[in-house]
Write an enzyme that holds these catalytic residues in place. Structure first.
Site, short mmCIF file in Angstrom:
data_model
loop_
_atom_site.label_atom_id
_atom_site.label_comp_id
_atom_site.label_asym_id
_atom_site.label_seq_id
_atom_site.Cartn_x
_atom_site.Cartn_y
_atom_site.Cartn_z
N ARG A 175 -11.92 39.07 -42.17
CA ARG A 175 -13.11 39.69 -42.76
C ARG A 175 -13.95 40.35 -41.68
NH1 ARG A 175 -18.12 37.41 -46.58
NH2 ARG A 175 -17.71 38.91 -48.23
N GLN A 195 -11.67 30.05 -45.12
CA GLN A 195 -12.31 30.95 -44.15
C GLN A 195 -12.67 30.19 -42.87
OE1 GLN A 195 -16.27 32.63 -44.33
NE2 GLN A 195 -15.45 34.70 -44.10
N TYR A 233 -21.46 36.50 -36.66
CA TYR A 233 -21.02 35.23 -36.06
C TYR A 233 -20.20 35.52 -34.80
CZ TYR A 233 -23.12 33.46 -40.25
OH TYR A 233 -24.04 33.18 -41.23
N GLY A 286 -18.86 38.23 -54.82
CA GLY A 286 -19.59 37.09 -54.28
C GLY A 286 -20.55 36.52 -55.29
N ARG A 287 -21.77 37.05 -55.31
CA ARG A 287 -22.78 36.47 -56.20
C ARG A 287 -22.33 36.30 -57.65
NH1 ARG A 287 -27.39 40.25 -54.10
NH2 ARG A 287 -25.46 41.34 -53.61
#
Ligand code: 8OZ
Length: 365
Positions: free
Chosen positions: A229, A97, A182, A324-325
């Site tokens: 993404r 990424q 971002y 994810g988690r």
């Protein structure tokens, strides 16, 4: 009906299942150099259809947190070679990424202690993470300076150069980080972008930097090895847009012809509720806009999925589901989802920074 355990052909890469490890920041790369411990961590998770690396700074300017990895120095590339080799040795596949944090940074993390850069000189009301004398703390981000239009071609080139570095470090492809407040997301959205030049104002102008980056990265690697993404409605890192549906429908139409490997969409607030401010967002419309414009790659969904929700998403047109988690605490997530075994729970105190504890010591079945 498509199952999570059916293969998917991502360009020339055959993914053995539809389960993707989402990018996860873990702050365990001192001096931005990936370590052997990181190689072990990713290799433990190699049964995923696809691994996406934690967000990785394309330049020193693109860095915004302590001990996150980079992809611009020789030692960083050598560190990543160990990671990709370890993943490939376990039979896995991994994308990198590519990340520029923009204003989500701190002068202590920037080259020469300079201000972080942003579309406009507007501070993000959010925190970043510093480590001093081995002790981590969350601190307010620094006041940014607005980028000069003349600097933007350099940032586009930095993304392209990082994409080339990723492949030379052994990655199977790259995911451009256009999400979570971002740099690229800051340009896209009205609250953080108040520019009056060709990169601000209209949707077309706000999307310009992202699309320039995508074109260059695709030209470098070929579309099949490139993903993107996005997080249309997340409030993460203090971004917001007055009309995200129109904005992202436009982005999808422009991306359609680029032959991307995948589009990865965070539905709702990153790591939080799928509904934001009770404002409905039509993700199906996004996918249709992309498909209608010629988008043929994978539609990857993310945010709070469990097995039942993931199977439903596949039935409704998604191709891949990013977890994810659950991947933090379950290196063998694929096997656990297949067998219906219980999941290990995430230990929150070891998420960011530290060593093996809460990183490589979560047990497999
Ligand atoms: C958590 C902590 C720091 C960074 C993101 C790269 O949200 C991140 C991130 C997540 O995309």
């Amino acid at each position: 009906m498509t199952s999570l355990f059916d293969p998917y052909d991502l360009g020339a890469l055959r993914l053995p299942n539809r389960i993707v490890m989402a990018p996860l920041t873990r702050n365990r790369a001192p001096d931005a150099i990936p370590t052997p411990l990181m190689a072990q961590y990713y290799a433990q998770r190699a049964s995923a259809g696809l691994l996406i690396s934690e967000a990785t700074a394309i330049t020193h300017q693109g860095q915004g947190y302590a001990d996150v990895p980079g992809l611009y120095g020789t030692e960083q590339l050598d560190g990543w070679k160990r990671v990709t080799q370890a993943v490939h040795d376990e039979g896995g596949r991994i994308f990198c990424q590519l990340w520029h944090v923009g204003r989500v940074s701190h002068v202590d993390l920037q080259p020469g202690g300079q201000k972080p850069v942003a579309p406009s000189a507007i501070a993000a009301r959010t925190k970043t993470y510093l480590i001093k004398d081995g002790v981590g703390s969350f601190v307010a981000t620094s006041e940014p300076r607005a980028l000069d239009a003349g600097e933007l071609p350099g940032i586009v080139r930095d993304f392209r150069h990082a994409a080339r570095n990723a492949v030379s470090a052994g990655f199977d492809g790259v995911e451009v980080h256009g999400a979570n407040g971002y740099l690229l997301d800051q340009f896209l959205k009205t609250e953080s972008n108040q520019r009056t030049d060709d990169y601000g104002g209209s949707i077309k102008n706000r999307a310009r930097l992202l699309l320039e980056v995508m074109r260059e990265v695709v030209e470098e690697l070929g579309g099949a090895r490139v993903g993107l993404r996005l997080s249309p409605v997340t409030p993460a890192n203090d971004v917001g847009d007055k009309d995200p549906q129109q904005l992202f429908d436009y982005v999808m139409r422009q991306l359609g012809a680029m032959n991307l490997g995948y589009v990865h969409v965070i539905e709702g607030a990153t790591g939080g509720p799928r509904d934001v401010d009770g404002r409905p967002f039509d993700y199906d419309a996004l996918r249709r806009a992309w498909r209608d414009a010629g988008g043929k790659g994978a539609w990857m969904v993310n945010n709070g999925y469990d097995k039942a929700m993931a199977e439903k998403a596949l039935a409704e047109g998604a191709d891949l589901v990013a977890f994810g988690r659950p991947y933090i605490a379950n290196p063998d997530l694929v096997e656990r989802l297949r067998s219906g075994a219980p999941l290990n729970q995430v230990e929150k105190t070891t998420l960011y920074g530290g060593g093996a504890k809460g990183y490589t010591d979560y047990p497999a079945l």
